[in-house]
Design an enzyme around this catalytic site. Structure first.
Site: not given
Length: 305
Positions: A137-138
């Site tokens: 994920d970011r």
């Protein structure tokens, strides 16, 4: 072209969801396109996009040859932890998006890899995710592996499928754990009402197993490691939330109140183990917890045994 054989574990799944869940490097929109093109078949017959899976049935998915990459290489600094002629392992910082998506057309890890590797990236993922074997994920930092050619990409994707590509994370979870270690064995699927989220879904979810172990206990929080036996989207975040211990700072699966100084979940991918696709030798890479993670630990209230 590459042909993959997929076996359905449950009845009634949408075909695009089934294909995207089965093939790590395939997005749901990409799966929809392949189905519309007649590239997902059962007993040699193309399937309609409104068809549903049958438990135990075998499907054949044909991945087309990659299209020319239309993304612009960008000179973005990368923290390279391991690299050779077949693979590159990057320590991704918090805040960097892995591949272009709506709202993030550039400035991604893919743009940086295109600049760093030039033409030496696999093309299995088509235009938007060249070389990317798995995702984080970011707002998760840490190790991510990319393939420099299709041979390496297919081999590493196979290791994701058979769980021989091992990934270990550090996290801070909310609450205290009674045991020192444990396992969450709970299928994960798309959330029924919020399609941007994942959820434990015993009926339609895919098998998902996370092994956790306590590193340190604090007042109201626990520092843990998580070892993935499978690699479902948001797996650690969903599993920890499902047992009452969402990750600190996770505004999607935990408290809506942000932790001071955190932009998202307190999660770091610290270790990768895989079999080198060309030599067959085991490779293990590790990166220390970043400064922002250590800062969270330093601000934890009341450490105790």
């Amino acid at each position: 072209m590459t042909k993959l054989t997929l076996t359905a574990g449950t009845d009634g799944l949408r075909l695009d969801q089934f294909a995207a869940d089965q093939v790590e490097q395939l997005s749901r929109s990409g799966a929809q396109r392949l189905i519309e093109e007649g590239r997902l078949t059962k007993d040699g017959q193309p399937l309609k996009k409104n068809a549903r899976t049958t438990a135990g049935a075998r499907y054949e998915l044909t991945l087309p040859d990659p299209e020319p990459v239309a993304l612009a290489p960008q000179n973005i600094p990368l923290d390279i932890v391991y690299e050779d002629g077949d693979v590159v392992v990057v320590n991704k910082p918090v805040g960097m998006v892995v591949h272009p998506a709506p709202g993030h057309p550039d400035g991604t890890l893919v743009n940086a890899l295109l600049f760093h590797c030039g033409d030496s990236l696999s093309g299995i993922n088509g235009e938007t995710r060249p070389g990317i074997v798995h995702r984080i994920d970011r707002d998760t930092s840490g190790l991510l592996i990319a393939a420099k050619n299709d041979f390496a990409h297919q081999a590493l994707a196979g290791q994701l499928q058979d769980h021989s590509l091992a990934r270990e994370y550090e996290a801070v979870a909310v609450g205290g754990f009674r045991e020192d270690s444990g396992t969450v064995d709970a299928p994960i699927g798309r959330h029924r009402t919020d399609r941007k989220k994942m959820a434990v879904d015993p009926l339609h979810g895919r098998p998902a197993i996370t092994h956790w172990e306590v590193l340190a206990r604090y007042s109201g929080y626990t520092h843990i490691t998580c070892r993935l036996e499978t690699g479902r989207t948001h797996q650690i975040r969903v599993h920890m939330a499902s047992i009452g211990h969402p990750l600190l700072g996770d505004l999607v699966y935990g408290s809506k109140k942000p932790w001071p100084g955190l932009s998202g979940q307190c999660l770091h991918a610290r270790k990768l183990r895989f079999v080198h696709p060309r030599t067959g030798e085991p490779v293990e890479v590790e990166c220390p917890r970043p400064g922002w993670f250590q800062d969270v630990l330093d601000r934890m209230p009341g450490a105790f045994d």
